[in-house]
Design a protein around this motif. Structure first.
Motif, mmCIF file in Angstrom:
data_model
loop_
_atom_site.group_PDB
_atom_site.id
_atom_site.type_symbol
_atom_site.label_atom_id
_atom_site.label_comp_id
_atom_site.label_asym_id
_atom_site.label_seq_id
_atom_site.Cartn_x
_atom_site.Cartn_y
_atom_site.Cartn_z
ATOM 1 N N VAL A 128 0.832 -1.208 0.000
ATOM 2 C CA VAL A 128 0.000 0.000 0.000
ATOM 3 C C VAL A 128 0.864 1.254 0.000
ATOM 4 C CG1 VAL A 128 -1.804 1.256 1.251
ATOM 5 C CG2 VAL A 128 -1.847 -1.247 1.179
ATOM 6 N N GLY A 129 1.943 1.243 0.792
ATOM 7 C CA GLY A 129 2.812 2.412 0.830
ATOM 8 C C GLY A 129 3.477 2.691 -0.500
ATOM 9 N N THR A 130 3.944 1.657 -1.173
ATOM 10 C CA THR A 130 4.569 1.849 -2.487
ATOM 11 C C THR A 130 3.573 2.377 -3.503
ATOM 12 O OG1 THR A 130 6.131 0.045 -2.021
ATOM 13 C CG2 THR A 130 5.869 0.714 -4.312
ATOM 14 N N PHE A 131 2.325 1.898 -3.430
ATOM 15 C CA PHE A 131 1.290 2.400 -4.353
ATOM 16 C C PHE A 131 1.070 3.899 -4.165
ATOM 17 C CE2 PHE A 131 -3.187 3.516 -4.986
ATOM 18 C CZ PHE A 131 -3.335 3.230 -6.330
ATOM 19 N N PHE A 132 0.903 4.327 -2.906
ATOM 20 C CA PHE A 132 0.690 5.758 -2.653
ATOM 21 C C PHE A 132 1.941 6.561 -2.964
ATOM 22 C CE2 PHE A 132 -2.881 4.214 -0.030
ATOM 23 C CZ PHE A 132 -3.881 5.081 -0.467
ATOM 24 N N ASN A 133 3.116 6.013 -2.686
ATOM 25 C CA ASN A 133 4.358 6.698 -3.026
ATOM 26 C C ASN A 133 4.451 6.971 -4.519
ATOM 27 O OD1 ASN A 133 6.105 4.774 -0.549
ATOM 28 N ND2 ASN A 133 5.449 6.901 -0.393
ATOM 29 N N LEU A 134 4.176 5.953 -5.316
ATOM 30 C CA LEU A 134 4.251 6.115 -6.771
ATOM 31 C C LEU A 134 3.182 7.069 -7.279
ATOM 32 C CD1 LEU A 134 5.025 2.478 -7.979
ATOM 33 C CD2 LEU A 134 6.574 4.436 -7.931
ATOM 34 N N ALA A 135 1.969 6.989 -6.711
ATOM 35 C CA ALA A 135 0.893 7.879 -7.148
ATOM 36 C C ALA A 135 1.260 9.340 -6.903
ATOM 37 C CB ALA A 135 -0.412 7.526 -6.432
ATOM 38 N N MET A 136 1.774 9.640 -5.713
ATOM 39 C CA MET A 136 2.146 11.015 -5.392
ATOM 40 C C MET A 136 3.380 11.452 -6.179
ATOM 41 S SD MET A 136 -0.140 12.014 -3.263
ATOM 42 C CE MET A 136 0.606 13.503 -2.632
ATOM 43 N N THR A 137 4.348 10.559 -6.341
ATOM 44 C CA THR A 137 5.574 10.924 -7.046
ATOM 45 C C THR A 137 5.321 11.149 -8.525
ATOM 46 O OG1 THR A 137 6.879 9.635 -5.460
ATOM 47 C CG2 THR A 137 7.936 10.194 -7.546
ATOM 48 N N ILE A 138 4.526 10.289 -9.146
ATOM 49 C CA ILE A 138 4.261 10.423 -10.582
ATOM 50 C C ILE A 138 3.491 11.699 -10.876
ATOM 51 C CG2 ILE A 138 2.960 9.416 -12.509
ATOM 52 C CD1 ILE A 138 3.707 6.666 -11.409
ATOM 53 N N THR A 139 2.429 11.957 -10.128
ATOM 54 C CA THR A 139 1.634 13.169 -10.380
ATOM 55 C C THR A 139 2.431 14.427 -10.076
ATOM 56 O OG1 THR A 139 0.696 12.901 -8.157
ATOM 57 C CG2 THR A 139 -0.574 12.025 -10.009
ATOM 58 N N GLY A 140 3.201 14.410 -8.982
ATOM 59 C CA GLY A 140 4.008 15.584 -8.661
ATOM 60 C C GLY A 140 5.118 15.817 -9.670
ATOM 61 N N ALA A 141 5.773 14.743 -10.113
ATOM 62 C CA ALA A 141 6.849 14.885 -11.089
ATOM 63 C C ALA A 141 6.313 15.354 -12.436
ATOM 64 C CB ALA A 141 7.583 13.553 -11.248
ATOM 65 N N TYR A 142 5.122 14.897 -12.805
ATOM 66 C CA TYR A 142 4.541 15.335 -14.082
ATOM 67 C C TYR A 142 4.237 16.830 -14.055
ATOM 68 C CZ TYR A 142 1.344 15.609 -18.057
ATOM 69 O OH TYR A 142 0.730 15.967 -19.240
ATOM 70 N N ALA A 143 3.756 17.322 -12.908
ATOM 71 C CA ALA A 143 3.490 18.760 -12.801
ATOM 72 C C ALA A 143 4.786 19.562 -12.825
ATOM 73 C CB ALA A 143 2.701 19.046 -11.526
ATOM 74 N N LEU A 144 5.807 19.091 -12.137
ATOM 75 C CA LEU A 144 7.075 19.816 -12.106
ATOM 76 C C LEU A 144 7.818 19.772 -13.424
ATOM 77 C CD1 LEU A 144 8.466 18.758 -8.603
ATOM 78 C CD2 LEU A 144 7.511 20.973 -9.249
ATOM 79 N N SER A 145 7.505 18.780 -14.274
ATOM 80 C CA SER A 145 8.163 18.703 -15.580
ATOM 81 C C SER A 145 7.649 19.759 -16.552
ATOM 82 C CB SER A 145 7.974 17.306 -16.187
ATOM 83 O OG SER A 145 6.603 17.061 -16.481
ATOM 84 N N LYS A 146 6.558 20.434 -16.201
ATOM 85 C CA LYS A 146 6.007 21.497 -17.050
ATOM 86 C C LYS A 146 6.670 22.812 -16.665
ATOM 87 C CE LYS A 146 3.392 18.394 -18.743
ATOM 88 N NZ LYS A 146 3.732 17.815 -20.063
ATOM 89 N N THR A 147 7.749 23.146 -17.352
ATOM 90 C CA THR A 147 8.521 24.336 -16.987
ATOM 91 C C THR A 147 7.759 25.634 -17.242
ATOM 92 O OG1 THR A 147 9.544 24.284 -19.191
ATOM 93 C CG2 THR A 147 10.707 23.171 -17.403
ATOM 94 N N LYS A 148 6.759 25.598 -18.103
ATOM 95 C CA LYS A 148 5.982 26.806 -18.396
ATOM 96 C C LYS A 148 4.872 27.047 -17.378
ATOM 97 C CE LYS A 148 6.835 26.507 -23.390
ATOM 98 N NZ LYS A 148 6.221 26.430 -24.745
ATOM 99 N N MET A 149 4.678 26.123 -16.456
ATOM 100 C CA MET A 149 3.638 26.286 -15.448
ATOM 101 C C MET A 149 4.025 27.396 -14.476
ATOM 102 S SD MET A 149 2.188 23.465 -12.737
ATOM 103 C CE MET A 149 3.766 23.449 -11.860
ATOM 104 N N PRO A 150 3.109 28.314 -14.138
ATOM 105 C CA PRO A 150 3.444 29.394 -13.199
ATOM 106 C C PRO A 150 3.860 28.829 -11.837
ATOM 107 C CG PRO A 150 1.376 29.858 -14.350
ATOM 108 C CD PRO A 150 1.758 28.446 -14.692
ATOM 109 N N GLY A 151 4.933 29.379 -11.302
ATOM 110 C CA GLY A 151 5.426 28.939 -10.005
ATOM 111 C C GLY A 151 6.184 27.631 -10.040
#
Length: 315
Positions: free
Chosen positions: A102-125
């Motif tokens: 369960v911990g690995t599932f939540f870890n991957l879910a949070m890491t993947i979504t967060g990394a995808y947002a941070l990979s958008k360099t044009k996103m404000p902030g």
């Protein structure tokens, strides 16, 4: 028609291409030295494991007579029979499996979504959020603030503290972000033209292309959950909710392992005959704790180099 000059140029070009390959080859004595060093390091790593494994399969008197054994003496499975007959070990194993899966599932879910947002360099902030993620890599919160936070969330003495604590590792987040950043933008633009949403792009294109990185990061998280005993040691006082590593620590430190808390002290007559000792139980429990996660490595090992290297192409 090929002229002599062109033929001569092609030959010289082939020689120039092959020359670095010849220069990269090590002499025979260097190769032999490298293999000797690797064999020595492998033995240093393997011999302690063989010693513990042999002790777990040996009788008590053999352990005292041959403390540095590499093969079992007076073979017996009584130590494994004893640890599997104790309810607390199986309960701790189930807690560890739950926290790992369960911990690995939540870890991957949070890491993947967060990394995808941070990979958008044009996103404000984007840069501000990136520095917020990097800051915990340099300065940790410490034990007392973590304890106060988990207490305010009413997670003390709960197995969910093993899942929620350390939900995202900043290093893994940055690594995954760099992997997503290396994916060409043209692929995302093509999916947007087809009418795909951001979640559709992430689920249908980014995640399938990122299997090596996800497998690598997932194994990092799984090994971290499996080997974690600090969280259970500091935040769980109920021994019925101990993880396997906390129980293993208690067995290794407590010299009277036969009478550890929560474990029945009843030993069969066969165990009495072979004089079951704490050393047998410690060795058997260590092997039991190591083998499950060790079996996962061969299936995900091929993703290690590919996942790490692809994640460092850009950035």
């Amino acid at each position: 028609m090929v002229t002599p000059q062109e033929t001569q140029f092609d030959t010289n070009e082939i020689k120039l291409i092959n020359r670095p390959q010849l220069l990269d080859r090590n002499p025979a004595w260097v190769q032999a030295l490298i293999y000797l060093i690797l064999i020595a390091l492998a033995l240093i790593t393997l011999l302690p494991v063989l010693n513990v494994f042999a002790m777990s399969l040996s009788e008590a008197h053999a352990i005292y007579e041959h403390p540095l054994m590499l093969v079992p003496y007076s073979f017996t499975l009584e130590a494994y029979h004893y640890i599997f007959s104790t309810s607390i070990l199986l309960r701790s194993f189930s807690v560890t499996v739950f926290a790992t899966v369960v911990g690995t599932f939540f870890n991957l879910a949070m890491t993947i979504t967060g990394a995808y947002a941070l990979s958008k360099t044009k996103m404000p902030g984007n840069k501000t959020l990136l520095w917020i993620c990097i800051f915990p890599m340099l300065f940790g919160p410490g034990l007392i603030p973590s304890y106060m936070l988990l207490k305010s969330l009413d997670l003390l003495n709960s197995i969910w503290v093993l899942v929620v604590s350390g939900l995202v590792v900043p290093f893994n987040l940055i690594l995954m972000r760099n992997f997503f950043w290396s994916i060409p933008d043209e692929l995302e633009e093509a999916m947007r033209i087809d009418g795909a949403s951001e979640m559709g792009i992430l689920w249908r294109m980014i995640i399938p292309l990122s299997k090596p990185a996800i497998a690598t990061i997932g194994l990092f998280y799984a090994v971290g959950h499996w080997n974690d005993f600090f969280t259970g040691l500091f935040f769980i006082t109920d021994n019925t909710k101990w993880s396997l590593q906390v129980l293993l620590r208690s067995i290794v430190i407590d010299m009277n392992a036969l009478n550890m808390r929560g474990v029945s002290t009843a030993v069969s007559q066969d165990s009495a005959k072979v004089m079951l000792t704490p050393e047998n139980i410690k060795a058997a429990t260590i092997i039991f704790a190591v083998v499950p996660i060790l079996l996962v490595y061969p299936f995900l090992q091929k993703y290690f180099v590919k996942g790490i290297m692809l994640g460092s192409v850009k950035g």
